[in-house]
Enzyme design. Structure first.
Site, PDB file in Angstrom:
ATOM      1  N   GLU A   7       0.834  -1.216   0.000  1.00 13.16           N
ATOM      2  CA  GLU A   7       0.000   0.000   0.000  1.00 13.16           C
ATOM      3  C   GLU A   7       0.865   1.261   0.000  1.00 13.16           C
ATOM      4  OE1 GLU A   7      -3.371  -0.021   2.665  1.00 13.16           O
ATOM      5  OE2 GLU A   7      -3.309   2.164   2.865  1.00 13.16           O
ATOM      6  N   LYS A  19      -7.520  -1.017  11.307  1.00 13.00           N
ATOM      7  CA  LYS A  19      -6.924  -1.453  10.040  1.00 13.00           C
ATOM      8  C   LYS A  19      -5.691  -0.601   9.744  1.00 13.00           C
ATOM      9  CE  LYS A  19      -6.385  -1.613   5.382  1.00 13.00           C
ATOM     10  NZ  LYS A  19      -5.543  -0.739   4.539  1.00 13.00           N
ATOM     11  N   ASP A  23       3.785 -14.770  11.414  1.00 17.65           N
ATOM     12  CA  ASP A  23       2.440 -15.164  10.981  1.00 17.65           C
ATOM     13  C   ASP A  23       1.477 -13.987  11.186  1.00 17.65           C
ATOM     14  OD1 ASP A  23      -0.109 -16.211  10.768  1.00 17.65           O
ATOM     15  OD2 ASP A  23       0.349 -18.046  11.861  1.00 17.65           O
ATOM     16  N   HIS A  62      -2.362  10.564  -1.098  1.00 19.26           N
ATOM     17  CA  HIS A  62      -2.597   9.223  -1.585  1.00 19.26           C
ATOM     18  C   HIS A  62      -2.739   9.184  -3.105  1.00 19.26           C
ATOM     19  CE1 HIS A  62      -3.370   5.452   0.408  1.00 19.26           C
ATOM     20  NE2 HIS A  62      -4.166   5.127  -0.585  1.00 19.26           N
TER      21      HIS A  62
END
Ligand code: MEV
Length: 401
Positions: A55, A239, A255, A353
């Site tokens: 990202e 998130k 993991d 962005h």
């Protein structure tokens, strides 16, 4: 970093042969960018933080945030002993409290049996250290006694050792109680293995051309409270935190599904999904932030040593223990959350962005080398950032390379 290590990273980090040793039915490899976040000072030590992520903006935002925290001394972190929980599901019991008492009476034997499976973890001072119990009466399949094996994983994540120990002690647990064991598996809600990080950003460092620092502090606190109170916002807020944490987890061969499961289960621990961070203001008006979450990370075992890029990531961090890695990841999560809230509470995130998005579209449209920046810049200048426009620019010979 040595030239050979840079070469390994540039080549994608993993040979075909190594990939085939990690999982089954391999037909190729899948690369992601391996980047480095800068400016991190944690407990008075400077770190370069490896991040693997696709990202745009995350690494830059994280490095920028770390720079602001650095002005006040950086992050202070802490962590629990690396205690994991293994679960045994015990059914067909007539008397749950009696079974618990019987198991308590034989705890030493059970732990001794469990530790025959702990191998190198026990040699490093870890292994099974205790039992805990959860009773779940009246389920659709009857009463359940859940036996928790507490296992000090030292510098490993610990999944293999714990699962082996659980399978090994299950017959003994059945003999002691007369019950029937069904599942024997670790819990990913590793809330005995918490990591915390906190830090301060000066209000004056938050001022923008149009907004005084004190107002930005207020807006960030308001955004934080929004996530504390509303699960729809908390999911997005967390998130963003995991954008940073997962990138470190992935870079170090850990993991990330386990880490994600733990973070979100912990965020919902009171039956109400909430934020993993808290933001508040001090007497002089500066912004304070804190994060706490379970982080079951290893620096030995699994892919941490088998994946060449993960080995390089751990070397770059120069860390000494799994706890230290968890603390670095927690600091990165706090930095990432701060960066997102600051952007959202001021200009919004699309501003920065879209430039990165334009680059991705240029790449997707087939731009190569210098074309990528030229096409992206042109789309930003036009305010028309779309795949079709990128394709048209390339087809129309817009680029001079
Ligand atoms: C995007 O990947 C992450 C953010 O949505 C996080 C947030 O909203 O706090 C920007």
């Amino acid at each position: 970093m040595q030239r050979a290590e840079l070469g390994t990273l540039a080549a994608g980090g993993l040979s075909m042969q190594q990939a085939e040793q990690l999982v089954e039915n391999v037909i190729g490899r899948f690369s992601l960018p391996f980047a480095v976040a800068t400016n991190f000072t944690i407990n008075s030590r400077d770190y370069l933080v490896p991040m693997v992520i696709e990202e745009p903006s995350v690494v830059a935002a994280c490095s920028f945030a770390a720079k602001l925290f650095r002005e006040t001394g950086g992050f202070q972190t802490g962590s629990d002993e690396p205690l994991m929980i293994g679960q045994i599901q015990l059914l067909d019991l007539d008397d749950l409290p009696a079974a618990e008492t019987q198991l308590r009476a034989r705890e030493t034997d059970i732990l001794t049996q469990a530790n025959t499976q702990a191998g190198s973890i026990q040699a490093r001072g870890g292994g099974a250290i205790g039992l805990d119990f959860r009773t779940i009466p009246g389920t659709p399949v009857g009463d359940m006694l859940i036996v928790h094996l507490l296992f000090d994983a030292r510098d490993a994540m610990g999944a293999n050792a714990i699962n082996s120990a659980l399978e090994h002690i299950a017959p003994l647990v059945e003999r002691i109680t007369g019950g029937r064991v069904n599942l024997r598996i670790l819990s990913n809600l590793s809330d005995r293995r918490m990591a915390t990080a906190r830090g301060v950003v000066r209000a004056k460092s938050l001022a923008t051309d149009s907004t005084p620092g004190a107002d930005v502090v207020s807006a960030i606190i308001e955004a934080g409270v929004f996530a504390e109170c509303d699960p729809y916002r908390a999911a997005t807020h967390n998130k963003g935190i995991m954008n940073g944490i997962d990138a470190v987890v992935l870079a170090t061969g850990n993991d990330w599904r386990a880490v994600e499961a733990a973070a979100h289960a912990y965020a919902a621990r009171d039956g109400h999904y909430t934020s993993l961070t808290r933001w508040w203001r001090d007497d002089v008006g500066d912004l304070h932030g804190e994060i706490a979450l379970p982080l079951a990370l290893g620096i030995v075992g699994g892919a941490t040593r088998a994946h060449p890029a993960a080995k390089i990531a751990l070397q770059m961090l120069g860390i000494e223990s799994a706890r230290e890695l968890a603390e670095v990841a927690a600091a990165v999560g706090l930095a990432q959350n701060f960066a997102a809230l600051r952007a959202l509470a001021t200009d919004g995130i699309q501003h920065g962005h879209m430039r990165m998005h334009a680059r991705q579209l240029a790449l997707a449209a087939g731009a190569v080398g210098g074309q990528v920046m030229q096409v992206a810049q042109q789309m930003v200048n036009e305010g028309n950032i779309r795949l079709e426009r990128a394709k048209a620019l390339i087809a129309g010979g817009f680029c001079d390379t």
